[in-house]
Design an enzyme around this catalytic site. Structure first.
Site, mmCIF file in Angstrom:
data_model
loop_
_atom_site.group_PDB
_atom_site.id
_atom_site.type_symbol
_atom_site.label_atom_id
_atom_site.label_comp_id
_atom_site.label_asym_id
_atom_site.label_seq_id
_atom_site.Cartn_x
_atom_site.Cartn_y
_atom_site.Cartn_z
ATOM 1 N N ASP A 9 72.221 -68.177 -28.530
ATOM 2 C CA ASP A 9 71.449 -69.049 -29.427
ATOM 3 C C ASP A 9 71.862 -70.499 -29.189
ATOM 4 O O ASP A 9 73.041 -70.839 -29.247
ATOM 5 C CB ASP A 9 71.726 -68.648 -30.880
ATOM 6 C CG ASP A 9 70.774 -69.307 -31.865
ATOM 7 O OD1 ASP A 9 70.246 -70.380 -31.546
ATOM 8 O OD2 ASP A 9 70.565 -68.749 -32.954
ATOM 9 N N GLU A 103 66.383 -68.712 -28.486
ATOM 10 C CA GLU A 103 67.167 -67.481 -28.579
ATOM 11 C C GLU A 103 66.883 -66.557 -27.402
ATOM 12 O O GLU A 103 65.740 -66.432 -26.964
ATOM 13 C CB GLU A 103 66.830 -66.719 -29.855
ATOM 14 C CG GLU A 103 67.339 -67.319 -31.133
ATOM 15 C CD GLU A 103 67.015 -66.421 -32.306
ATOM 16 O OE1 GLU A 103 67.881 -65.605 -32.669
ATOM 17 O OE2 GLU A 103 65.893 -66.510 -32.839
#
Length: 385
Positions: A9, A103
């Site tokens: 992330d 992500e």
């Protein structure tokens, strides 16, 4: 063999992109978002300290943190940097799924046989930061659910490893809010009966949970128990959705053609939002009466908003349709898809616009995709000559 699933992330991605461009923004409360009537798209950890959160109305955010610096944001730049990160990860990872603009999931099962999976992931994370300048957090565990939760717990810039034997002890004390896709309505329902942490939820009989919240109850129970067999789906840039229309009679009726394209875009954009996709590439296709076929495409900031896509489609059509011959087919394709829910232009549109989209989608979900639409998208019969 124990699975090795990584969730990566990009930390406060929009904020990091702005700080990459201007180092003077480091260490200060920073809010990325629209004007006074807009919403917060992202905010720095310094702003979060004052209670500012994503999707919060800008007026409320500035009441909580009046000293914050506000930047409108540049989704085009963020999209380009996201593609840069994707290229770095894709060049090194055996299996990668791009879950959203910031992500990624990786399946590196079996790499411990030749490399240390955690050390390899650390090296990849460092390579991303070195090549793009963007900070990244990651977590390594046995499935997507646990690794995603662990990434959140390790931020900022924290890297966790949760082996199978420690999954339950890691999850148990956490709030049920940490479970991916558990919405506000479900949280409030469970809270009212005293279920606030994951351990309590995991100890409920799955059948009872299913009776309470429906078909998603079993899936929620599995996640609370650290069970998730969903595979990492390889990322393919060419994934797309499209619509085409072949006319019964060849036509040169421009108002009708543009009206039909508006309707097609509305249907495609609603499909994007329903399935939680964002598109970064728009293609328009035309076929002349003599069967010559031409296409034109352009890259756009990730979006699933009707009005943003409609303007792009109209511009592409105007630049493509030059021969003034009759057409037998028009088509629209949205590609370069990633998972995400940035449904409208969060840097320009208002809270009212967001509410309008949500209300329209709610009606479409209940009564059908054609229940609400723009007048410009209504079917218009071709002129006969």
């Amino acid at each position: 063999m124990e699975r090795a699933i990584v969730h990566m992330d990009l930390d406060t991605f929009f904020v990091s992109c702005e700080r990459l461009k201007n180092s003077q923004l480091m260490g200060i409360p920073l809010i990325i978002g629209g004007g006074d009537r807009g919403v917060v798209a992202s905010c720095s950890y310094e702003a979060r300290h004052f209670g500012v959160r994503a999707a919060m109305p800008m007026k409320m955010a500035l009441m909580l943190c009046p000293q914050a610096k506000v930047i409108k944001g540049d989704m085009g730049r963020y999209s380009d940097l996201s593609h840069d990160v994707t290229k770095v990860i894709e060049s090194k990872a055996p299996v990668m799924e791009k879950a959203s603009i910031d992500e990624f999931y990786l399946d590196i099962t079996g790499m411990d046989k030749f490399y240390g999976a955690y050390s390899w992931t650390q090296e990849l994370s460092s390579a991303v930061t070195k090549e793009t300048g963007l900070p990244m957090s990651f977590a390594l565990s046995v499935n997507k659910t646990v690794s995603k939760i662990a990434t959140g717990e390790g931020k900022p810039m924290g890297n966790l490893q949760i082996p199978e034997l420690k999954v339950r002890s890691f999850l148990n004390p956490l709030s049920i809010r940490k479970i991916p896709m558990l919405g506000e309505v479900t949280f409030n329902l469970l809270s009212r009966i005293g279920i606030r942490n994951i351990q309590t939820l995991s100890e409920m009989p799955a059948e009872v949970l299913q009776q309470m919240i429906g078909k998603n109850g079993l899936e929620l129970w599995k996640k609370a128990n650290g069970i998730d067999n969903n595979p990492v789906e390889p990322y393919r840039e060419r994934k797309s959705i499209s619509k085409e229309h072949t006319f019964d009679q060849d036509t040169i009726d421009l108002p009708m053609l543009k009206s039909m394209m508006v309707g097609m875009v509305e249907q495609l954009a609603f499909q994007l939002r329903s399935e939680q996709w964002l598109s970064s590439t728009v293609t328009v296709k035309i076929r002349y009466a003599n069967f010559d076929t031409e296409t034109k495409q352009c890259r756009v900031p990730y979006t699933s908003a009707d009005h943003s896509l409609i303007s792009v489609v109209k511009e592409l059509f105007d630049s493509l349709y030059k021969r003034r011959m009759r057409l037998r087919l028009i088509g629209i394709q949205l590609s370069g898809l990633v998972r995400g829910t940035y449904q409208i232009n969060i840097f320009e549109d208002t809270v009212e616009m967001m509410a309008l989209y949500q209300a329209m989608d709610k009606m479409k979900n209940r009564f059908g995709a054609s229940a609400v639409m723009r007048c410009a998208g209504l079917d218009i019969k071709p002129k006969t000559k």
